[in-house]
Design a protein around this motif. Structure first.
Motif, PDB file in Angstrom:
ATOM      1  N   ARG A 107       0.633  -1.097  -0.004  1.00 18.09           N
ATOM      2  CA  ARG A 107       0.018   0.044   0.077  1.00 18.09           C
ATOM      3  C   ARG A 107       0.981   1.296  -0.079  1.00 18.09           C
ATOM      4  O   ARG A 107       0.647   2.234  -0.588  1.00 18.09           O
ATOM      5  CB  ARG A 107      -0.994   0.141   1.227  1.00 18.09           C
ATOM      6  N   GLN A 156       3.803   1.351  -1.387  1.00 17.57           N
ATOM      7  CA  GLN A 156       4.275   1.608  -2.948  1.00 17.57           C
ATOM      8  C   GLN A 156       3.387   2.110  -3.865  1.00 17.57           C
ATOM      9  O   GLN A 156       3.549   2.841  -4.679  1.00 17.57           O
ATOM     10  CB  GLN A 156       5.058   0.163  -3.416  1.00 17.57           C
ATOM     11  N   SER A 170      13.842  -6.006   2.822  1.00 19.51           N
ATOM     12  CA  SER A 170      13.917  -7.081   2.285  1.00 19.51           C
ATOM     13  C   SER A 170      13.156  -7.154   0.916  1.00 19.51           C
ATOM     14  O   SER A 170      13.334  -7.806  -0.229  1.00 19.51           O
ATOM     15  CB  SER A 170      13.904  -8.443   2.678  1.00 19.51           C
ATOM     16  N   ASN A 206      -2.560  -5.256  -9.518  1.00 18.01           N
ATOM     17  CA  ASN A 206      -3.134  -5.661  -8.252  1.00 18.01           C
ATOM     18  C   ASN A 206      -3.327  -7.096  -8.023  1.00 18.01           C
ATOM     19  O   ASN A 206      -3.324  -7.475  -6.877  1.00 18.01           O
ATOM     20  CB  ASN A 206      -4.377  -4.701  -8.264  1.00 18.01           C
ATOM     21  N   ASN A 216      -0.014  -8.233  -6.610  1.00 16.24           N
ATOM     22  CA  ASN A 216      -0.250  -7.919  -5.350  1.00 16.24           C
ATOM     23  C   ASN A 216      -0.999  -8.867  -4.497  1.00 16.24           C
ATOM     24  O   ASN A 216      -0.573  -9.407  -3.709  1.00 16.24           O
ATOM     25  CB  ASN A 216      -0.739  -6.596  -5.043  1.00 16.24           C
ATOM     26  N   GLN A 245       0.303 -11.644  -1.862  1.00 13.96           N
ATOM     27  CA  GLN A 245       0.013 -11.572  -0.660  1.00 13.96           C
ATOM     28  C   GLN A 245      -0.722 -13.016  -0.100  1.00 13.96           C
ATOM     29  O   GLN A 245      -0.481 -13.411   0.923  1.00 13.96           O
ATOM     30  CB  GLN A 245      -1.214 -10.485  -0.342  1.00 13.96           C
ATOM     31  N   ASP A 271       1.781 -15.343   0.781  1.00 13.42           N
ATOM     32  CA  ASP A 271       2.569 -14.858   1.926  1.00 13.42           C
ATOM     33  C   ASP A 271       1.744 -15.442   3.121  1.00 13.42           C
ATOM     34  O   ASP A 271       2.033 -15.930   4.034  1.00 13.42           O
ATOM     35  CB  ASP A 271       2.646 -13.376   2.070  1.00 13.42           C
ATOM     36  N   TYR A 308       7.989  -5.507  -9.794  1.00 16.38           N
ATOM     37  CA  TYR A 308       6.909  -5.672 -10.840  1.00 16.38           C
ATOM     38  C   TYR A 308       6.217  -4.172 -10.776  1.00 16.38           C
ATOM     39  O   TYR A 308       5.652  -3.768  -9.887  1.00 16.38           O
ATOM     40  CB  TYR A 308       5.972  -6.567 -10.823  1.00 16.38           C
ATOM     41  N   SER A 359       5.353  -0.601 -10.063  1.00 17.92           N
ATOM     42  CA  SER A 359       5.919   0.342  -9.027  1.00 17.92           C
ATOM     43  C   SER A 359       6.175  -0.246  -7.676  1.00 17.92           C
ATOM     44  O   SER A 359       6.445   0.152  -6.787  1.00 17.92           O
ATOM     45  CB  SER A 359       5.129   1.658  -8.816  1.00 17.92           C
ATOM     46  N   PHE A 360       5.997  -1.879  -7.691  1.00 13.29           N
ATOM     47  CA  PHE A 360       5.655  -2.818  -6.628  1.00 13.29           C
ATOM     48  C   PHE A 360       7.197  -3.372  -6.478  1.00 13.29           C
ATOM     49  O   PHE A 360       7.615  -3.712  -7.681  1.00 13.29           O
ATOM     50  CB  PHE A 360       4.611  -3.467  -6.455  1.00 13.29           C
ATOM     51  N   SER A 361       7.405  -3.974  -5.174  1.00 15.98           N
ATOM     52  CA  SER A 361       8.395  -4.988  -5.353  1.00 15.98           C
ATOM     53  C   SER A 361       7.801  -6.065  -4.128  1.00 15.98           C
ATOM     54  O   SER A 361       7.362  -5.385  -3.088  1.00 15.98           O
ATOM     55  CB  SER A 361       9.651  -4.444  -4.924  1.00 15.98           C
ATOM     56  N   TYR A 362       8.477  -6.981  -3.976  1.00 15.78           N
ATOM     57  CA  TYR A 362       8.262  -8.046  -3.014  1.00 15.78           C
ATOM     58  C   TYR A 362       9.582  -8.893  -2.722  1.00 15.78           C
ATOM     59  O   TYR A 362      10.359  -9.069  -3.464  1.00 15.78           O
ATOM     60  CB  TYR A 362       7.049  -8.990  -3.418  1.00 15.78           C
ATOM     61  N   SER A 363       9.545  -9.115  -1.489  1.00 16.28           N
ATOM     62  CA  SER A 363      10.635  -9.929  -0.805  1.00 16.28           C
ATOM     63  C   SER A 363      10.688 -11.258  -1.322  1.00 16.28           C
ATOM     64  O   SER A 363       9.313 -12.108  -1.218  1.00 16.28           O
ATOM     65  CB  SER A 363      10.564 -10.046   0.547  1.00 16.28           C
ATOM     66  N   SER A 419      -6.843  -7.739   3.835  1.00 21.69           N
ATOM     67  CA  SER A 419      -5.703  -6.966   4.313  1.00 21.69           C
ATOM     68  C   SER A 419      -5.224  -6.009   3.184  1.00 21.69           C
ATOM     69  O   SER A 419      -4.867  -5.229   3.142  1.00 21.69           O
ATOM     70  CB  SER A 419      -4.581  -7.717   5.029  1.00 21.69           C
ATOM     71  N   ASN A 420      -5.491  -6.884   1.831  1.00 16.04           N
ATOM     72  CA  ASN A 420      -5.135  -5.904   0.805  1.00 16.04           C
ATOM     73  C   ASN A 420      -5.907  -5.063   0.423  1.00 16.04           C
ATOM     74  O   ASN A 420      -5.637  -3.809   0.214  1.00 16.04           O
ATOM     75  CB  ASN A 420      -4.967  -6.964  -0.576  1.00 16.04           C
ATOM     76  N   GLY A 430      -6.661  -3.073   4.686  1.00 17.49           N
ATOM     77  CA  GLY A 430      -5.654  -2.804   5.750  1.00 17.49           C
ATOM     78  C   GLY A 430      -5.567  -3.972   6.633  1.00 17.49           C
ATOM     79  O   GLY A 430      -6.499  -4.955   6.755  1.00 17.49           O
TER      80      GLY A 430
END
Lengths: 435, 312
Positions: A226, A228, A253, B3, B6, B10, B13, B147, B149-153, B270-271, B274
């Motif tokens: 969110r 980002q 990370s 999205n 995302n 998520q 995860d 990917y 404007s986002f990034s993920y561990s 939560s996506n 919140g």
């Protein structure tokens, strides 16, 4: 048979004596702050209730240690007006109910002359009614959301307006006006987020979004997404407690590389020491004190840091609240000496006359040149610092200046000597943008 | 599109978190009927062992994680021998007092709860006394994927893969091997299993050990991404018990299914709304599931199958 009846008589006698003693104790407690305190003429008693286990142990333990350091120093130098300090110290285990029990014990059974207690704002609000009912002199030493105008409470840590007030304008200037707020979901976090909105408005910045996160949460994937998505210029973080610490490692990370301003990270829980670099890189803490604050009285040989680690060689860190516990104990000393008595109304009068600690006399003020108590609001005009962590987690001071408490003194008009009250004011009542 | 990614990440995860949180508990609570309130502290042992093995002994992360799992497994076996079955104290008391002093805690739900709660308090406070309020942390390996404007561990995605691997391995172990058959026979009907020549005592011990090792492995895998402090196990407890209870009697499949369902709910809510709402949605979903499927998801599936067979 005869043995049994004798023992019963003994039992009755003993319990009768206990009841009488108990009643005597009660009446002594109710007559309150008059002459009959438990401490004898050549000692006085201080209560120290700080978390040494549970969720807030990490931040509470240095507070307890720093209180003991100040007390030991004072006792070694002849005490307060010749009186040695006794302590009533217990571990409330980060549990508000235990805080309430121990607060009652400290006031009614131990008859403490002054009380230091509590890390979180939730704890303070849980015990403040007990404090007020018993007219107990109370020092709350955590940095907090601000607004407590209470005739018996001295909230001597910096307020959100002071902490955010130094760091937020700087970040707007450096990085741009778009802010995203993440904060712990309880009174402290909610009110701090309101202050971000007020300060954003004063500095022509805007809050793109805000999220409140339960204290039990430790997965921040969706929060990072969110942030980002909103694409702010910087983030304001008022996350609290052990679980929330995970955010910093997780955002690093995930490759979220954005400046973060904070009033809670690093100075309290020393994340820059505990986490591997670069988790805390580019984080700007607005604080009155942390171990790395580069003042002479803090860093010189035999200075505050040296004295602390001499007494506690195995302590991991000297944090923001520890300094507040330390100097407020000296403020109390000065007030008692000025009042010439430990009677609490007189000591409160002395504190309200405005106590100042400085470089001239012991102790120095570790955070700056002087620390002065504002008698009208029971708050402190702190010397505030912006401390930044770099890629290797080295800490540098970016900016510093004195910031007075403003909300109670200027906006609310809290004046406790004139107008005694026991209220906590919130920004929503005074600023439209905080709603 | 973005999205969607995302949401998918998520979900992975949340799925990994729920499945791993529940993995050890599914065996100890789901199969063995011991409500292990020290489950979080078994995770703590795994996490601390891994972190200390990596930072103090300089072991590579993967090796340190295996060590974390093994140490917790051994600790689990000791716990089983001393507290749960009482075999070791009884061995001593048989020789000194001539009788048992400990009645095994198997199938004594409430009693096992009290005993393991005590154990959890001892472990948390013991860790605090021995290691302080926190220990230095290891950093997360593998970096991030980007990917848009986002990034993920990347590590979080690896965790999802590992959680599926663990589920498959556990399922295989308990349904396709001799050991698994003996273990299930022991827990279903101890006397008959004994009569068939199964060393039931050993089966209890080993099953408990495997459950503990899985909990330890969960701690090991999460060591780089959560804050290293004595109460770190608490954050897994709610998800673990909810997942096992919602999963129902067929524990491994149940854990996978409830991980899927609850993970999806947690991810979506939560996506969109919140973290706070996500958490509420998870608990509401568990409430609804238990109201309408009191036997859990797999219990419901069994019922449906039975009904279909009867109607045929």
């Amino acid at each position: 048979m005869s043995r049994r009846s004798v023992s019963r008589r003994q039992f009755l006698g003993a319990s009768g004596a206990a009841v009488v003693a108990g009643l005597a104790g009660c009446s002594a407690g109710e007559s309150g702050t008059s002459t009959d305190t438990a401490s004898s003429a050549d000692t006085l008693k201080i209560g120290v209730l700080e978390d040494q286990s549970g969720n807030f142990a990490l931040v509470g333990d240095p507070k307890a240690k720093a209180s003991m350091l100040a007390i030991e120093e004072i006792n070694a130098n002849g005490g307060i007006d010749g009186k040695q300090i006794e302590t009533f110290q217990r571990d409330p285990q980060s549990d508000n109910q235990r805080y309430q029990e121990l607060t009652r014990t400290a006031i009614n059974e131990e008859n403490v002359d002054a009380l230091w207690a509590g890390y979180s704002s939730a704890t303070r609000e849980a015990i403040r009614p007990i404090i007020d009912r018993n007219e107990q002199l109370y020092f709350y030493t955590t940095q907090y959301e601000g607004g407590v105008c209470d005739e018996f409470t001295f909230a001597v840590g910096p307020t959100a307006r002071q902490q955010l007030g130094i760091v937020l304008p700087y970040l707007v200037e450096e990085f741009g006006p778009d802010i995203y707020t993440i904060a712990a979901d309880y009174n402290f976090g909610q009110l701090s987020a309101d202050w971000v909105k007020v300060l954003a408005n004063e500095n022509d910045a805007n809050v793109l979004g805000e999220e409140f996160i339960p204290l039990s949460e430790s997965s921040f994937g969706s929060t990072i997404n969110r942030i980002q998505e909103a694409d702010p210029d910087f983030v304001m973080s008022m996350l609290v407690g052990a679980n929330h610490t995970s955010f910093y490692e997780q955002k690093a990370s995930a490759g979220l590389d954005i400046p973060i301003g904070t009033s809670t990270a690093m100075a309290q829980g020393y994340e820059h020491r505990r986490l591997n670099p670069p988790a805390m890189a580019n984080i700007y803490a607005g604080v009155n004190y942390m171990e790395e604050v580069p003042t002479d009285s803090n860093t010189r040989d035999g200075g505050f840091v040296d004295r602390y680690f001499e007494m506690y060689p195995d302590a991991p860190y000297l944090n923001e609240e520890a300094e507040t516990n330390y100097f407020s104990t000296y403020m109390y000393k000065k007030a008692v000496e000025q009042a010439g008595t430990t009677e609490q109304p007189e000591v409160i009068d002395a504190l309200e006359s405005g106590i100042e600690l400085g470089t001239e006399e012991a102790p120095e003020a570790p955070e700056g040149e002087t620390i002065s108590l504002d008698g009208a609001t029971h708050h402190v005009d702190h010397h505030m610092w912006i401390m930044r962590a770099d890629e290797e987690h080295n800490i540098e001071a970016v900016e510093n200046r004195q910031i007075p408490e403003q909300f109670l003194s200027e906006t609310v008009g809290c004046n406790l000597p004139e107008n005694p009250e026991q209220t906590q004011y919130t920004p929503v009542d005074y600023y439209e943008e905080a709603e | 599109m973005v999205n969607g990614i995302n949401l998918a990440l998520q979900f992975l995860d949340s799925f990994a978190f729920i499945v791993l949180a529940a993995a050890g508990l599914a065996i100890i609570f789901g199969i063995m009927g011991v409500i292990n309130l020290a489950h979080g502290e078994f995770i703590l042992i795994g996490a601390y062992t891994t972190t200390l093995a990596a930072t103090q002994l300089g072991l590579p992360l993967v090796v340190a994680m295996v060590v974390g799992g093994v140490v917790t497994g051994v600790f689990g076996i000791i716990t089983e021998r001393v507290i749960i079955s009482g075999a070791w104290p009884n061995w001593v008391s048989q020789r000194t007092l001539g009788r048992d002093v400990i009645e095994p805690l198997y199938d004594r739900l409430a009693d096992s709860m009290v005993a393991t709660f005590g154990l959890s308090l001892i472990l948390t406070q013991g860790a605090r006394i021995r290691f302080g309020n926190s220990i230095d942390q290891i950093s997360t390996p593998f970096g991030a994927i980007s990917y848009g404007s986002f990034s993920y561990s990347t590590y979080r995605i690896v965790l999802a893969g590992v959680s599926i691997g663990l589920l498959v391995a556990t399922y295989y172990l308990f349904t396709r091997t001799d050991f698994g058959m003996r273990a299930r026979a022991t827990i279903q009907d101890k006397e008959t299993a004994q009569a068939m020549g199964v060393n039931t005592d050993r089966m209890y011990m080993l099953t408990f050990g495997i459950g503990s090792a899985l909990a330890g492995l969960t701690g090991a895998l999460f060591a780089p991404v959560i804050s290293m402090q004595p109460t770190l196990g608490d954050q897994f407890l709610v998800e673990a018990f909810v997942a096992v209870v919602v999963g129902g009697p067929s524990v491994v499949l149940g854990t996978a299914l409830s991980g899927g369902v609850l993970g999806a709910i947690l991810a979506v809510f939560s996506n969109l709304y919140g973290t706070f709402i996500g958490r509420i949605a998870l608990l509401v979903a568990a409430l609804i599931a238990l109201r309408f499927l009191p036997e859990g998801i797999t219990g419901f599936i069994e019922q449906v199958q039975k009904r279909r067979q009867e109607s045929e």
